[in-house]
Design a protein around this motif. Structure first.
Motif, PDB file in Angstrom:
ATOM      1  N   ARG A 136       0.833  -1.208   0.000  1.00 46.85           N
ATOM      2  CA  ARG A 136       0.000   0.000   0.000  1.00 46.85           C
ATOM      3  C   ARG A 136       0.867   1.258   0.000  1.00 46.85           C
ATOM      4  O   ARG A 136       0.576   2.228  -0.706  1.00 46.85           O
ATOM      5  CB  ARG A 136      -0.930   0.002   1.218  1.00 46.85           C
ATOM      6  N   GLU A 137       1.916   1.256   0.806  1.00 42.74           N
ATOM      7  CA  GLU A 137       2.788   2.438   0.902  1.00 42.74           C
ATOM      8  C   GLU A 137       3.442   2.779  -0.436  1.00 42.74           C
ATOM      9  O   GLU A 137       3.802   3.934  -0.684  1.00 42.74           O
ATOM     10  CB  GLU A 137       3.869   2.192   1.963  1.00 42.74           C
ATOM     11  N   ASN A 138       3.582   1.766  -1.295  1.00 40.90           N
ATOM     12  CA  ASN A 138       4.232   1.983  -2.585  1.00 40.90           C
ATOM     13  C   ASN A 138       3.259   1.926  -3.763  1.00 40.90           C
ATOM     14  O   ASN A 138       3.678   1.871  -4.924  1.00 40.90           O
ATOM     15  CB  ASN A 138       5.350   0.959  -2.768  1.00 40.90           C
ATOM     16  N   ASN A 139       1.970   1.959  -3.445  1.00 41.27           N
ATOM     17  CA  ASN A 139       0.930   1.970  -4.481  1.00 41.27           C
ATOM     18  C   ASN A 139       1.092   0.814  -5.466  1.00 41.27           C
ATOM     19  O   ASN A 139       0.997   0.975  -6.685  1.00 41.27           O
ATOM     20  CB  ASN A 139       0.941   3.303  -5.232  1.00 41.27           C
ATOM     21  N   LEU A 140       1.336  -0.374  -4.914  1.00 37.37           N
ATOM     22  CA  LEU A 140       1.447  -1.590  -5.707  1.00 37.37           C
ATOM     23  C   LEU A 140       0.241  -2.481  -5.443  1.00 37.37           C
ATOM     24  O   LEU A 140      -0.284  -2.521  -4.327  1.00 37.37           O
ATOM     25  CB  LEU A 140       2.718  -2.360  -5.334  1.00 37.37           C
ATOM     26  N   ALA A 141      -0.179  -3.204  -6.467  1.00 37.21           N
ATOM     27  CA  ALA A 141      -1.332  -4.098  -6.342  1.00 37.21           C
ATOM     28  C   ALA A 141      -0.879  -5.489  -5.907  1.00 37.21           C
ATOM     29  O   ALA A 141      -0.140  -6.152  -6.638  1.00 37.21           O
ATOM     30  CB  ALA A 141      -2.058  -4.192  -7.682  1.00 37.21           C
ATOM     31  N   PRO A 142      -1.322  -5.943  -4.725  1.00 38.67           N
ATOM     32  CA  PRO A 142      -1.039  -7.326  -4.323  1.00 38.67           C
ATOM     33  C   PRO A 142      -2.051  -8.262  -4.984  1.00 38.67           C
ATOM     34  O   PRO A 142      -3.259  -8.006  -4.969  1.00 38.67           O
ATOM     35  CB  PRO A 142      -1.222  -7.299  -2.806  1.00 38.67           C
ATOM     36  N   ILE A 143      -1.556  -9.330  -5.579  1.00 34.26           N
ATOM     37  CA  ILE A 143      -2.421 -10.304  -6.253  1.00 34.26           C
ATOM     38  C   ILE A 143      -2.254 -11.643  -5.546  1.00 34.26           C
ATOM     39  O   ILE A 143      -1.126 -12.118  -5.353  1.00 34.26           O
ATOM     40  CB  ILE A 143      -2.058 -10.422  -7.740  1.00 34.26           C
ATOM     41  N   PHE A 144      -3.380 -12.238  -5.162  1.00 33.18           N
ATOM     42  CA  PHE A 144      -3.339 -13.518  -4.462  1.00 33.18           C
ATOM     43  C   PHE A 144      -3.970 -14.612  -5.321  1.00 33.18           C
ATOM     44  O   PHE A 144      -4.837 -14.358  -6.163  1.00 33.18           O
ATOM     45  CB  PHE A 144      -4.085 -13.424  -3.124  1.00 33.18           C
ATOM     46  N   LEU A 145      -3.520 -15.847  -5.066  1.00 38.33           N
ATOM     47  CA  LEU A 145      -4.048 -17.014  -5.765  1.00 38.33           C
ATOM     48  C   LEU A 145      -5.270 -17.550  -5.027  1.00 38.33           C
ATOM     49  O   LEU A 145      -5.237 -17.749  -3.813  1.00 38.33           O
ATOM     50  CB  LEU A 145      -2.988 -18.111  -5.835  1.00 38.33           C
ATOM     51  N   ALA A 146      -6.340 -17.800  -5.783  1.00 42.09           N
ATOM     52  CA  ALA A 146      -7.548 -18.410  -5.228  1.00 42.09           C
ATOM     53  C   ALA A 146      -7.714 -19.791  -5.853  1.00 42.09           C
ATOM     54  O   ALA A 146      -7.705 -19.928  -7.078  1.00 42.09           O
ATOM     55  CB  ALA A 146      -8.771 -17.546  -5.527  1.00 42.09           C
ATOM     56  N   ALA A 147      -7.849 -20.807  -5.019  1.00 38.33           N
ATOM     57  CA  ALA A 147      -7.925 -22.189  -5.503  1.00 38.33           C
ATOM     58  C   ALA A 147      -9.330 -22.754  -5.335  1.00 38.33           C
ATOM     59  O   ALA A 147     -10.091 -22.312  -4.470  1.00 38.33           O
ATOM     60  CB  ALA A 147      -6.929 -23.056  -4.731  1.00 38.33           C
ATOM     61  N   PRO A 148      -9.684 -23.754  -6.154  1.00 46.15           N
ATOM     62  CA  PRO A 148     -11.007 -24.386  -6.024  1.00 46.15           C
ATOM     63  C   PRO A 148     -11.248 -24.995  -4.645  1.00 46.15           C
ATOM     64  O   PRO A 148     -12.396 -25.122  -4.218  1.00 46.15           O
ATOM     65  CB  PRO A 148     -10.983 -25.473  -7.107  1.00 46.15           C
ATOM     66  N   THR A 149     -10.171 -25.357  -3.951  1.00 42.93           N
ATOM     67  CA  THR A 149     -10.312 -25.973  -2.629  1.00 42.93           C
ATOM     68  C   THR A 149     -10.425 -24.957  -1.499  1.00 42.93           C
ATOM     69  O   THR A 149     -10.655 -25.337  -0.348  1.00 42.93           O
ATOM     70  CB  THR A 149      -9.091 -26.873  -2.345  1.00 42.93           C
ATOM     71  N   SER A 150     -10.266 -23.664  -1.806  1.00 43.39           N
ATOM     72  CA  SER A 150     -10.331 -22.638  -0.761  1.00 43.39           C
ATOM     73  C   SER A 150     -11.746 -22.518  -0.205  1.00 43.39           C
ATOM     74  O   SER A 150     -12.705 -22.408  -0.968  1.00 43.39           O
ATOM     75  CB  SER A 150      -9.892 -21.277  -1.319  1.00 43.39           C
ATOM     76  N   PRO A 151     -11.905 -22.492   1.123  1.00 46.05           N
ATOM     77  CA  PRO A 151     -13.237 -22.264   1.703  1.00 46.05           C
ATOM     78  C   PRO A 151     -13.678 -20.827   1.454  1.00 46.05           C
ATOM     79  O   PRO A 151     -12.868 -19.948   1.161  1.00 46.05           O
ATOM     80  CB  PRO A 151     -13.025 -22.534   3.196  1.00 46.05           C
ATOM     81  N   ASP A 152     -14.965 -20.595   1.589  1.00 48.96           N
ATOM     82  CA  ASP A 152     -15.515 -19.271   1.297  1.00 48.96           C
ATOM     83  C   ASP A 152     -14.877 -18.169   2.138  1.00 48.96           C
ATOM     84  O   ASP A 152     -14.657 -17.056   1.660  1.00 48.96           O
ATOM     85  CB  ASP A 152     -17.028 -19.266   1.526  1.00 48.96           C
ATOM     86  N   GLU A 153     -14.568 -18.457   3.400  1.00 54.11           N
ATOM     87  CA  GLU A 153     -13.961 -17.443   4.270  1.00 54.11           C
ATOM     88  C   GLU A 153     -12.624 -16.980   3.692  1.00 54.11           C
ATOM     89  O   GLU A 153     -12.292 -15.801   3.722  1.00 54.11           O
ATOM     90  CB  GLU A 153     -13.773 -18.016   5.673  1.00 54.11           C
ATOM     91  N   ARG A 154     -11.864 -17.923   3.154  1.00 49.90           N
ATOM     92  CA  ARG A 154     -10.564 -17.576   2.572  1.00 49.90           C
ATOM     93  C   ARG A 154     -10.758 -16.813   1.259  1.00 49.90           C
ATOM     94  O   ARG A 154     -10.030 -15.857   0.979  1.00 49.90           O
ATOM     95  CB  ARG A 154      -9.752 -18.847   2.338  1.00 49.90           C
ATOM     96  N   LEU A 155     -11.721 -17.225   0.457  1.00 49.91           N
ATOM     97  CA  LEU A 155     -11.991 -16.509  -0.794  1.00 49.91           C
ATOM     98  C   LEU A 155     -12.403 -15.077  -0.516  1.00 49.91           C
ATOM     99  O   LEU A 155     -12.027 -14.157  -1.240  1.00 49.91           O
ATOM    100  CB  LEU A 155     -13.076 -17.225  -1.599  1.00 49.91           C
ATOM    101  N   ARG A 156     -13.159 -14.875   0.556  1.00 46.41           N
ATOM    102  CA  ARG A 156     -13.577 -13.522   0.917  1.00 46.41           C
ATOM    103  C   ARG A 156     -12.347 -12.650   1.239  1.00 46.41           C
ATOM    104  O   ARG A 156     -12.251 -11.501   0.797  1.00 46.41           O
ATOM    105  CB  ARG A 156     -14.514 -13.552   2.133  1.00 46.41           C
ATOM    106  N   ALA A 157     -11.387 -13.211   2.000  1.00 47.47           N
ATOM    107  CA  ALA A 157     -10.175 -12.464   2.354  1.00 47.47           C
ATOM    108  C   ALA A 157      -9.324 -12.188   1.112  1.00 47.47           C
ATOM    109  O   ALA A 157      -8.775 -11.092   0.948  1.00 47.47           O
ATOM    110  CB  ALA A 157      -9.371 -13.247   3.386  1.00 47.47           C
TER     111      ALA A 157
END
Length: 256
Positions: A136-157
């Protein structure tokens, strides 16, 4: 300079930086951009790329063997940014080289060398607080991997903390070219849509125009990695950029 997609579906092209050489990667990157790539993922070579299949593993090994480092990839990012100012650039790395450099130093260097975003394959969202602060301090976009096995709580985060786009993995396992698109991909995108309106890009196994067209029916972009890295590996020296340019252009053609 932004992570955005033009014609739907957008195209994200992954390259292992330094394979077959840094100069060749630069030429290949420009060819990919000029033939329809919206975003480039510049892969930082790593000695133990566990999430990658044999094609990208071999490319990473070759680049590491040539002495290509994170600093080289940052310099390459700067050259591409100067040559193609409107293209999105994502630095794609494992966590280890970034930790060795230091999170603060890395994020500052990524920004000053033209990157828009970062994807660290083994950075999980639950442990990313410090990382997200520096991003955030450097105005960069963090990109995370979402997997089919991820529970909904993790997908929300993942949906909450990803910027630019969310990388939806089409199947469980390692990267690699596939003959058919996994049905898990559409289901995963549908689940993510419950939590976000941010763009979603689908990767792992996308390898032809038919796959790209299929992804465009339910997601915002397709990510092409192993198919292009394999094409580079199989190309005669000196014509890699031409072949990749033709391949990317063909991905934009309607599937028949």
């Amino acid at each position: 300079m932004a992570l955005s997609f033009g014609t739907k579906p957008g195209l994200v092209v992954y390259l292992t930086a330094g394979d077959p050489s840094l100069e060749a990667t630069y030429s290949i990157a420009l060819a990919a951009i000029d033939n329809g790539a919206d975003v480039l993922e510049l892969g930082v070579p790593f000695s133990d790329p566990l999430a990658d299949g044999p094609v990208i593993q071999r490319a990473s090994e070759r680049a590491v063997g040539r002495g290509v480092t994170l600093h080289d990839v940052l310099a390459l990012s700067k050259r591409i940014r100067e040559a193609r100012p409107l293209t999105g650039i994502v630095l794609f790395s494992y966590l280890n080289p970034v930790v060795r450099m230091g999170l603060d130093a890395f994020c500052k260097a990524a920004k000053s060398n033209g990157a828009d975003g970062v994807l660290l394959t083994d950075m999980i969202v639950e442990e990313a607080a410090d990382y997200l602060t520096h991003m955030r301090e450097n105005n960069l976009a963090p990109i995370f991997l979402a997997a089919p096995t991820s529970p909904d709580e993790r997908l929300r985060a993942i949906a909450e903390h990803s910027q630019g786009f969310i990388y939806a993995i089409s199947r469980v396992g390692i990267t690699g070219k596939q003959t058919s698109l996994e049905s898990d991909a559409e289901s995963l995108v549908r689940r993510l849509r419950q939590f976000t309106s941010k763009p979603i890009a689908v990767g792992f196994g996308i390898s032809n125009a038919e796959h790209v067209a299929a992804v465009g029916q339910f997601a915002d972009a397709a990510i092409i990695g192993s198919a292009i890295v394999l094409l580079i590996e199989q190309s005669e020296p000196g014509i890699e950029a031409e072949r990749v340019g033709e391949f990317v252009r063909d991905l934009r053609q309607p599937a028949t």
